[in-house]
Design a protein around this motif. Structure first.
Motif, short mmCIF file in Angstrom:
data_model
loop_
_atom_site.label_atom_id
_atom_site.label_comp_id
_atom_site.label_asym_id
_atom_site.label_seq_id
_atom_site.Cartn_x
_atom_site.Cartn_y
_atom_site.Cartn_z
N ASN A 299 0.81 -1.23 0.00
CA ASN A 299 0.00 0.00 0.00
C ASN A 299 0.84 1.27 0.00
O ASN A 299 0.33 2.35 0.32
CB ASN A 299 -0.94 0.00 1.22
N ASP A 300 2.11 1.16 -0.36
CA ASP A 300 3.01 2.31 -0.46
C ASP A 300 3.05 3.11 0.85
O ASP A 300 2.87 4.32 0.88
CB ASP A 300 2.58 3.23 -1.61
N ARG A 301 3.33 2.38 1.93
CA ARG A 301 3.37 2.98 3.27
C ARG A 301 4.79 3.10 3.81
O ARG A 301 5.00 3.73 4.85
CB ARG A 301 2.55 2.12 4.24
N VAL A 302 5.78 2.51 3.13
CA VAL A 302 7.13 2.41 3.70
C VAL A 302 8.11 3.33 2.98
O VAL A 302 8.23 3.29 1.76
CB VAL A 302 7.65 0.96 3.64
N ILE A 303 8.80 4.14 3.76
CA ILE A 303 9.94 4.92 3.27
C ILE A 303 11.19 4.18 3.72
O ILE A 303 11.42 4.01 4.91
CB ILE A 303 9.92 6.35 3.85
N TYR A 304 11.95 3.72 2.76
CA TYR A 304 13.06 2.80 3.04
C TYR A 304 14.40 3.55 3.01
O TYR A 304 14.67 4.33 2.10
CB TYR A 304 13.06 1.69 1.99
N ILE A 305 15.23 3.31 4.04
CA ILE A 305 16.55 3.93 4.12
C ILE A 305 17.61 2.85 4.30
O ILE A 305 17.47 1.97 5.15
CB ILE A 305 16.64 4.93 5.30
N LYS A 306 18.64 2.91 3.49
CA LYS A 306 19.73 1.93 3.58
C LYS A 306 21.08 2.65 3.49
O LYS A 306 21.29 3.47 2.59
CB LYS A 306 19.63 0.92 2.43
N SER A 307 21.97 2.34 4.41
CA SER A 307 23.30 2.93 4.40
C SER A 307 24.33 1.91 3.94
O SER A 307 24.34 0.78 4.42
CB SER A 307 23.68 3.43 5.80
N LEU A 321 17.68 6.01 -0.43
CA LEU A 321 16.36 6.18 0.16
C LEU A 321 15.31 5.90 -0.91
O LEU A 321 15.46 6.32 -2.06
CB LEU A 321 16.27 7.62 0.66
N ILE A 322 14.26 5.18 -0.54
CA ILE A 322 13.14 4.94 -1.44
C ILE A 322 11.90 5.57 -0.82
O ILE A 322 11.38 5.07 0.19
CB ILE A 322 12.90 3.43 -1.68
N PRO A 323 11.41 6.68 -1.36
CA PRO A 323 10.25 7.35 -0.77
C PRO A 323 8.94 6.70 -1.20
O PRO A 323 8.91 5.87 -2.11
CB PRO A 323 10.35 8.77 -1.33
N THR A 324 7.87 7.09 -0.55
CA THR A 324 6.53 6.73 -1.03
C THR A 324 6.13 7.75 -2.09
O THR A 324 6.69 8.84 -2.16
CB THR A 324 5.50 6.77 0.11
N ALA A 325 5.17 7.42 -2.91
CA ALA A 325 4.73 8.33 -3.98
C ALA A 325 4.24 9.66 -3.41
O ALA A 325 4.51 10.73 -3.95
CB ALA A 325 3.63 7.67 -4.80
N ARG A 326 3.54 9.57 -2.27
CA ARG A 326 2.95 10.78 -1.68
C ARG A 326 4.03 11.80 -1.27
O ARG A 326 3.84 13.00 -1.43
CB ARG A 326 2.10 10.41 -0.45
N PHE A 327 5.15 11.32 -0.78
CA PHE A 327 6.17 12.22 -0.26
C PHE A 327 7.40 12.32 -1.16
O PHE A 327 8.39 12.92 -0.78
CB PHE A 327 6.59 11.77 1.14
N LYS A 328 7.34 11.73 -2.34
CA LYS A 328 8.51 11.68 -3.23
C LYS A 328 9.05 13.08 -3.52
O LYS A 328 10.24 13.35 -3.35
CB LYS A 328 8.15 10.97 -4.54
#
Length: 467
Positions: A299-307, A321-328
């Motif tokens: 449901n496009d709820r996760v903003i993913y961060i990887k270092s 970082l992988i944003p959601t569509a709403r906050f891209k």
């Protein structure tokens, strides 16, 4: 009244023994903060001492910040906040012994892999190949979202093209990622949920944004879902920050079932998940299955961060970082306003390193090395400290989170100071809680920067200090 009983035999003055006993009762929550202490007359009668002894004991408690006297009412317990200003003390202590001076210490505070294992020659070859291929463009040319080649590599190698390269944003490590996301999502008085305990860097960012921070206790397989949902029902939550694998500091990882429960709750209560995918490459217990929140997100709820910095080389300072569509758009603007672009040369070098399969080989080698160290550390903790601490083996990562047993009259800040004087460094648990007092009995020890002899020597010193 029975809890006030103490053996007064010996050469130590009786009022000193009574003071120490009451301090311990306060520190261990057997006397609550603000609880009224027995009257001078009743306690002197119970302990069979004269009134002056109790008067002196209460005065000493007041002088040491463990009691307050209210005129006409009596004396009341006061929880002394020994954690006040400790974050600054801890930071300054590590700064003072950085560099060459650190070589004299047994360092259990390390949070990144040792540079002894970094494949310098192969990375040097990749850097030279990039410079030969791209010339000055590798040093000058910048793209706001990050080097397209690296974003494509991440899409293909780590996400099997399920995440488009246009939805990947290159950042300067996880800390910058958290900062960028918080600027895009969180306004003053917005409510966020964090794990308890949690990464101190994230806590600092949310406090800086003046968010309302709610904590949910960590369990062996993730947060307590019942307590999580109670907060969701009563509050309008904007986002939940989580470290899905080998959480910092507890080392715990989420079960897939618990991830699915949280994703369902995100849809029901309309909040977003900030997933900090921390050290997931270092899984030693094969019962732990790797599936990120992002990979399960329908449901496009996760903003993913990887270092890449944590697992690869801190000096490179690259993550994504992988944003959601709403906050891209707002997240991309937040990144541009922060620093425009991350090092072009290092992005190109990392891209080539991944494409050549060198990343996969390095991770495989690192996993083997650190699994061996992990098992050694686990066995030495049991050998030297098991009667004095409690812990749960995390099954991966590069640290253990230990709890000092209640019968030991020492907290983690005291242990830090005493251990530092013996050239051993630990990380007190007070740094990982919104209310630092809740971390007094905990400390974190990492094994990434030390060899076997240092492990044994350091743990033996900690054991002696806890005696």
């Amino acid at each position: 009244m029975d809890k006030y009983f103490v053996n007064l035999e010996g050469e130590t003055p009786k009022y000193v023994i009574i003071t120490k006993h009451i301090k311990k009762l306060i520190d261990t929550n057997n006397i609550e903060d603000g609880e009224k202490l027995p009257s001078i007359r009743s306690l002197s009668k119970f302990l069979k001492v004269n009134n002056v002894t109790i008067v002196n004991a209460y005065k000493k408690l007041q002088n040491e910040g463990y009691a307050v006297q209210k005129m006409g009412s009596g004396s009341y317990a006061k929880k002394k906040d020994i954690t006040k200003n400790f974050r600054k003390e801890y930071s300054e202590a590590l700064k003072k012994i950085a560099g060459k001076a650190m070589q004299e210490y047994i360092d259990f505070t390390g949070e990144t892999p040792s540079n002894n294992f970094f494949p310098v020659q192969s990375f040097k070859d990749v850097l030279n190949e990039v410079l030969d291929r791209d010339g000055a463009e590798a040093l000058i040319y910048q793209e706001a979202l990050g080097y397209e080649g690296l974003r494509t590599s991440i899409s293909e190698v780590f996400w099997n093209k399920n995440i488009k390269s246009d939805n990947i944003l290159i950042v300067s490590g996880a800390q910058q990622g958290i900062d960028i996301v918080s600027k895009a999502l969180i306004n003053t008085n917005d409510s966020v949920i964090v794990e308890k305990p949690t990464y101190s860097g994230a806590l600092s960012v949310f406090k800086w944004r003046r968010a309302n921070i709610y904590e949910v206790p960590m369990e062996e397989n993730g947060i307590d879902i019942d307590k999580f949902e109670k907060i969701l029902k009563k509050n309008n939550i904007k986002c939940f920050y989580t470290m899905s694998y080998f959480q910092n500091p507890t080392g715990m990882s989420y079960s897939i079932r618990k991830k699915q429960q949280i994703l369902n709750l995100a849809e029901i209560y309309d909040f977003y998940i900030i997933e900090d995918d921390y050290l997931a490459e270092l899984i030693y217990d094969k019962r732990i299955e790797y599936k990120s929140f992002k990979s399960l997100d329908k449901n496009d709820r996760v903003i993913y961060i990887k270092s890449f910095s944590k697992i690869f080389l801190p000096g490179i300072r690259i993550g994504y970082l992988i944003p959601t569509a709403r906050f891209k758009e707002s997240i991309e603007n937040s990144k541009i306003n922060t620093d425009i672009s991350t090092s072009s040369l290092m992005q190109r070098a990392l891209d080539l390193y991944i494409r050549k399969g060198l990343w996969k080989d390095y991770m495989s080698n690192l996993n083997e090395i650190y699994k061996s160290r992990y098992l050694l550390m686990e066995s030495y903790i049991k050998l030297y400290l098991e009667d004095k601490i409690e812990f749960i083996s995390p099954g991966g990562g590069i640290n253990f989170y230990l709890k000092i047993k209640d019968f030991i009259d020492m907290d983690s800040i005291q242990l830090f100071r005493k251990a530092k004087n013996k050239n051993v460094l630990i990380t007190p648990g007070t740094l990982f809680y919104k209310n630092p007092l809740e971390g007094k009995r905990y400390f974190k020890i990492g094994f990434s920067q030390i060899d076997e002899d240092s492990m044994k020597k350091g743990l033996n010193i900690i054991n002696e200090l806890l005696e």
